[in-house]
Each structure stands twice: as C-alpha cells, then as structure tokens.
Scaffold this motif. Structure first.
Motif, PDB file in Angstrom:
ATOM      1  N   GLU A  16       0.845  -1.178   0.000  1.00 21.28           N
ATOM      2  CA  GLU A  16       0.000   0.000   0.000  1.00 21.28           C
ATOM      3  C   GLU A  16       0.889   1.239   0.000  1.00 21.28           C
ATOM      4  OE1 GLU A  16      -1.277   1.236   4.273  1.00 21.28           O
ATOM      5  OE2 GLU A  16      -1.505  -0.938   4.115  1.00 21.28           O
ATOM      6  N   GLU A  17       0.626   2.151  -0.902  1.00 21.40           N
ATOM      7  CA  GLU A  17       1.361   3.404  -0.929  1.00 21.40           C
ATOM      8  C   GLU A  17       0.688   4.359   0.046  1.00 21.40           C
ATOM      9  OE1 GLU A  17       4.183   4.686  -2.297  1.00 21.40           O
ATOM     10  OE2 GLU A  17       4.594   2.603  -2.772  1.00 21.40           O
ATOM     11  N   VAL A  18       1.455   4.919   0.923  1.00 17.49           N
ATOM     12  CA  VAL A  18       0.938   5.837   1.925  1.00 17.49           C
ATOM     13  C   VAL A  18       1.375   7.246   1.552  1.00 17.49           C
ATOM     14  CG1 VAL A  18       1.012   6.450   4.364  1.00 17.49           C
ATOM     15  CG2 VAL A  18       1.066   4.045   3.679  1.00 17.49           C
ATOM     16  N   GLU A  19       0.440   8.161   1.520  1.00 20.30           N
ATOM     17  CA  GLU A  19       0.802   9.551   1.261  1.00 20.30           C
ATOM     18  C   GLU A  19       1.522  10.098   2.482  1.00 20.30           C
ATOM     19  OE1 GLU A  19      -1.972  12.332  -0.169  1.00 20.30           O
ATOM     20  OE2 GLU A  19      -2.650  11.062  -1.803  1.00 20.30           O
ATOM     21  N   MET A  20       2.580  10.831   2.212  1.00 21.79           N
ATOM     22  CA  MET A  20       3.385  11.381   3.303  1.00 21.79           C
ATOM     23  C   MET A  20       2.990  12.821   3.555  1.00 21.79           C
ATOM     24  SD  MET A  20       7.046   9.731   2.366  1.00 21.79           S
ATOM     25  CE  MET A  20       7.778  10.469   3.790  1.00 21.79           C
ATOM     26  N   PRO A  21       2.968  13.237   4.809  1.00 21.03           N
ATOM     27  CA  PRO A  21       2.694  14.647   5.109  1.00 21.03           C
ATOM     28  C   PRO A  21       3.756  15.549   4.479  1.00 21.03           C
ATOM     29  CG  PRO A  21       2.552  13.307   7.082  1.00 21.03           C
ATOM     30  CD  PRO A  21       3.133  12.440   6.005  1.00 21.03           C
ATOM     31  N   MET A  22       3.373  16.757   4.166  1.00 18.07           N
ATOM     32  CA  MET A  22       4.274  17.703   3.503  1.00 18.07           C
ATOM     33  C   MET A  22       5.302  18.294   4.468  1.00 18.07           C
ATOM     34  SD  MET A  22       3.248  17.663   0.375  1.00 18.07           S
ATOM     35  CE  MET A  22       3.756  19.139  -0.421  1.00 18.07           C
ATOM     36  N   GLY A  55      23.079  18.171  26.510  1.00 15.95           N
ATOM     37  CA  GLY A  55      22.693  18.244  25.102  1.00 15.95           C
ATOM     38  C   GLY A  55      23.318  17.094  24.347  1.00 15.95           C
ATOM     39  N   PRO A  56      23.097  17.056  23.111  1.00  7.88           N
ATOM     40  CA  PRO A  56      22.495  18.045  22.238  1.00  7.88           C
ATOM     41  C   PRO A  56      20.959  17.986  22.227  1.00  7.88           C
ATOM     42  CG  PRO A  56      23.262  16.197  20.957  1.00  7.88           C
ATOM     43  CD  PRO A  56      23.647  15.929  22.378  1.00  7.88           C
ATOM     44  N   LEU A  57      20.357  19.151  22.280  1.00 11.97           N
ATOM     45  CA  LEU A  57      18.918  19.311  22.127  1.00 11.97           C
ATOM     46  C   LEU A  57      18.706  19.804  20.699  1.00 11.97           C
ATOM     47  CD1 LEU A  57      16.042  19.386  23.296  1.00 11.97           C
ATOM     48  CD2 LEU A  57      16.538  21.729  24.055  1.00 11.97           C
ATOM     49  N   SER A  58      17.931  19.055  19.909  1.00 11.84           N
ATOM     50  CA  SER A  58      17.774  19.340  18.482  1.00 11.84           C
ATOM     51  C   SER A  58      16.347  19.740  18.147  1.00 11.84           C
ATOM     52  CB  SER A  58      18.087  18.102  17.644  1.00 11.84           C
ATOM     53  OG  SER A  58      19.365  17.624  17.904  1.00 11.84           O
ATOM     54  N   PHE A  59      16.238  20.647  17.186  1.00  8.78           N
ATOM     55  CA  PHE A  59      14.962  21.049  16.607  1.00  8.78           C
ATOM     56  C   PHE A  59      15.100  20.894  15.095  1.00  8.78           C
ATOM     57  CE2 PHE A  59      15.681  23.346  20.494  1.00  8.78           C
ATOM     58  CZ  PHE A  59      14.503  23.125  21.199  1.00  8.78           C
ATOM     59  N   GLU A  60      14.121  20.237  14.453  1.00 12.54           N
ATOM     60  CA  GLU A  60      14.206  19.961  13.021  1.00 12.54           C
ATOM     61  C   GLU A  60      12.939  20.410  12.301  1.00 12.54           C
ATOM     62  OE1 GLU A  60      14.535  15.752  12.427  1.00 12.54           O
ATOM     63  OE2 GLU A  60      16.466  15.620  13.435  1.00 12.54           O
ATOM     64  N   TYR A  61      13.122  20.741  11.031  1.00 16.21           N
ATOM     65  CA  TYR A  61      11.990  20.973  10.131  1.00 16.21           C
ATOM     66  C   TYR A  61      12.347  20.367   8.773  1.00 16.21           C
ATOM     67  CZ  TYR A  61       8.833  23.066   6.812  1.00 16.21           C
ATOM     68  OH  TYR A  61       7.931  23.239   5.812  1.00 16.21           O
ATOM     69  N   PHE A  62      11.413  19.604   8.185  1.00 13.38           N
ATOM     70  CA  PHE A  62      11.577  19.059   6.841  1.00 13.38           C
ATOM     71  C   PHE A  62      10.317  19.311   6.039  1.00 13.38           C
ATOM     72  CE2 PHE A  62      14.802  16.618   9.051  1.00 13.38           C
ATOM     73  CZ  PHE A  62      15.845  16.669   8.138  1.00 13.38           C
ATOM     74  N   HIS A  63      10.503  19.554   4.729  1.00 15.51           N
ATOM     75  CA  HIS A  63       9.385  19.794   3.813  1.00 15.51           C
ATOM     76  C   HIS A  63       9.571  18.936   2.563  1.00 15.51           C
ATOM     77  CE1 HIS A  63       6.229  21.905   1.671  1.00 15.51           C
ATOM     78  NE2 HIS A  63       7.048  21.997   0.629  1.00 15.51           N
ATOM     79  N   ARG A  64       8.459  18.379   2.069  1.00  6.85           N
ATOM     80  CA  ARG A  64       8.450  17.621   0.814  1.00  6.85           C
ATOM     81  C   ARG A  64       7.749  18.438  -0.259  1.00  6.85           C
ATOM     82  NH1 ARG A  64       8.497  14.419   4.691  1.00  6.85           N
ATOM     83  NH2 ARG A  64       9.728  12.540   4.728  1.00  6.85           N
ATOM     84  N   LEU A  65       8.196  18.274  -1.502  1.00  6.64           N
ATOM     85  CA  LEU A  65       7.586  19.010  -2.601  1.00  6.64           C
ATOM     86  C   LEU A  65       6.200  18.478  -2.947  1.00  6.64           C
ATOM     87  CD1 LEU A  65      10.694  19.523  -4.871  1.00  6.64           C
ATOM     88  CD2 LEU A  65       9.673  21.106  -3.236  1.00  6.64           C
ATOM     89  N   ASN A  66       5.988  17.164  -2.745  1.00  4.47           N
ATOM     90  CA  ASN A  66       4.656  16.588  -2.920  1.00  4.47           C
ATOM     91  C   ASN A  66       4.500  15.406  -1.969  1.00  4.47           C
ATOM     92  OD1 ASN A  66       5.410  14.031  -4.270  1.00  4.47           O
ATOM     93  ND2 ASN A  66       6.083  15.380  -5.926  1.00  4.47           N
ATOM     94  N   SER A  67       3.268  14.959  -1.779  1.00  5.35           N
ATOM     95  CA  SER A  67       2.994  13.939  -0.765  1.00  5.35           C
ATOM     96  C   SER A  67       3.463  12.543  -1.168  1.00  5.35           C
ATOM     97  CB  SER A  67       1.497  13.914  -0.448  1.00  5.35           C
ATOM     98  OG  SER A  67       0.765  13.580  -1.613  1.00  5.35           O
ATOM     99  N   ASN A  68       3.831  12.337  -2.430  1.00  4.13           N
ATOM    100  CA  ASN A  68       4.342  11.024  -2.855  1.00  4.13           C
ATOM    101  C   ASN A  68       5.857  10.963  -2.848  1.00  4.13           C
ATOM    102  OD1 ASN A  68       1.761  10.015  -3.293  1.00  4.13           O
ATOM    103  ND2 ASN A  68       1.668  10.997  -5.294  1.00  4.13           N
ATOM    104  N   ASN A  69       6.491  12.043  -2.520  1.00  4.18           N
ATOM    105  CA  ASN A  69       7.946  12.129  -2.545  1.00  4.18           C
ATOM    106  C   ASN A  69       8.512  11.656  -1.208  1.00  4.18           C
ATOM    107  OD1 ASN A  69      10.602  12.801  -2.933  1.00  4.18           O
ATOM    108  ND2 ASN A  69      10.175  14.877  -3.632  1.00  4.18           N
ATOM    109  N   ARG A  70       9.448  10.741  -1.219  1.00  9.31           N
ATOM    110  CA  ARG A  70      10.080  10.237   0.005  1.00  9.31           C
ATOM    111  C   ARG A  70      11.242  11.111   0.462  1.00  9.31           C
ATOM    112  NH1 ARG A  70       9.428   4.332   0.855  1.00  9.31           N
ATOM    113  NH2 ARG A  70       7.743   3.706  -0.503  1.00  9.31           N
ATOM    114  N   PHE A  71      11.611  12.081  -0.348  1.00 12.35           N
ATOM    115  CA  PHE A  71      12.767  12.936  -0.096  1.00 12.35           C
ATOM    116  C   PHE A  71      12.304  14.271   0.478  1.00 12.35           C
ATOM    117  CE2 PHE A  71      15.892  16.062  -1.699  1.00 12.35           C
ATOM    118  CZ  PHE A  71      17.020  15.551  -1.100  1.00 12.35           C
ATOM    119  N   GLY A  72      12.936  14.695   1.597  1.00  8.62           N
ATOM    120  CA  GLY A  72      12.597  15.968   2.214  1.00  8.62           C
ATOM    121  C   GLY A  72      13.828  16.824   2.425  1.00  8.62           C
TER     122      GLY A  72
END
Length: 178
Positions: A16-22, A55-72
């Motif tokens: 099953e292909e799962v759509e990924m959040p952006m 530490g280290p205390l980390s904060f991250e943000y990632f964005h995908r170009l579309n919901s089918n893309n596995r790369f962020g």
C-alpha cells in the motif's frame, strides 16, 4: 546498515502506498555529539579536567515538494553546553545550524524508516565569572549523518536514530507530521 536497509526495501515492494505529510517538525535529545566528543578529548585528555556536558537538544523541520515524494529538505538547529570542574562559573554553549536532507526508505501508515544527512556551522559562546564573550574562532564546520532512523505513530510520532555527528550517536524524540 543503510545498504542493508536499501536492499531490503528494494526487494520488497510496499503493498500500500501511503501519502506522506508535507511538513515535519521534531524535537530530540541525543548523546555523544561531535561537540561533546571533541571537547572531552581536547580539554579532558590533555588537562585531566572533567566535563559536565548537556545536550544536544535538536529542533528539526523538513518539507516535501509533494505527498508522494520520500525525499525531504529542511534544517536542523542544535544547542548544547558544558561546564568544566575547574571553574564553576565558566560555561560554554554551542549553537549549530545545518541545512539537511532526509530520505524515507520504508513508509507505512504507522511506521517509517529513514536516513538523514546535514552539514552546517557551529558557533560557541563562552561566559565566565566577570565577563561574557563570543570568541569561538568564528564559525566551525559541523555535520550529522543518520544511518538508520525509526519512527512510530500517526500524526505525532516517537522516533529514535543511530548515527554520528552533532545530534549525537543516539537520539530520540517526538515528531509532528502535518
């Protein structure tokens, strides 16, 4: 570990292909960061002084170009600090900012397996009894590589990673996927 994960995912097609959040936001705490290891070796080994590191205390943000893309693409911000036993008032704080890339090898509804890479700069701020200074030699190169990361949950996920770099050899935290 990464090569084994790639081979395993290449040989087994997801049923099953799962759509990924952006968008993904994460906070994590790690152990064994570059800053900790280098500081311990540099000062502790040559002077015999003990290091009280947090530490280290980390904060991250990632964005995908579309919901089918596995790369962020995104960024990682890390803060850590230490005190030396020879001066209770002397403290050093490290701030690291790194552009980052993340690839999800396995994507299921409530589980993901991924790898991550980041490179950037670390700034050092030192304070003592009477003064505060920001000398640190300017900006120093830093990095983080996650060989394997596992996350479990739905919109809010718990995760753990094993790798090497400024986020630590091992880290764990919470991730919000929107």
């Amino acid at each position: 570990m990464v090569i084994a994960a790639m081979m395993a995912t290449a040989s087994v097609k997801a049923q099953e292909e799962v759509e990924m959040p952006m968008n993904e936001f994460a906070v994590a705490y790690g152990t064994g960061s570059n800053t900790d290891l280098i500081g311990t070796i540099a000062k502790g080994m040559f002077t015999g002084k003990q290091l009280d590191f947090w530490g280290p205390l980390s904060f991250e943000y990632f964005h995908r170009l579309n919901s089918n893309n596995r790369f962020g693409l995104g960024a990682v911000f890390v803060v850590a600090g230490c005190k030396w036993d020879d001066d209770k008032d002397a403290k050093t704080t490290f701030f690291t900012i790194m552009p980052a890339a993340k690839y999800n090898w396995v994507v299921k509804k409530h589980f993901s397996m991924y790898s991550k890479a980041a490179v950037g700069i670390t700034f050092r701020s030192e304070s003592g009894k009477d003064e505060s200074k920001n000398d640190g030699g300017g900006a120093n190169f830093n990095f983080h590589l996650t060989g394997i990361g596992l996350e479990f949950g739905s919109v809010v996920r718990i995760f753990g990673e094993a790798g090497f770099g400024e986020q630590g050899v091992f880290l764990a935290g919470l991730r919000l996927k929107l």
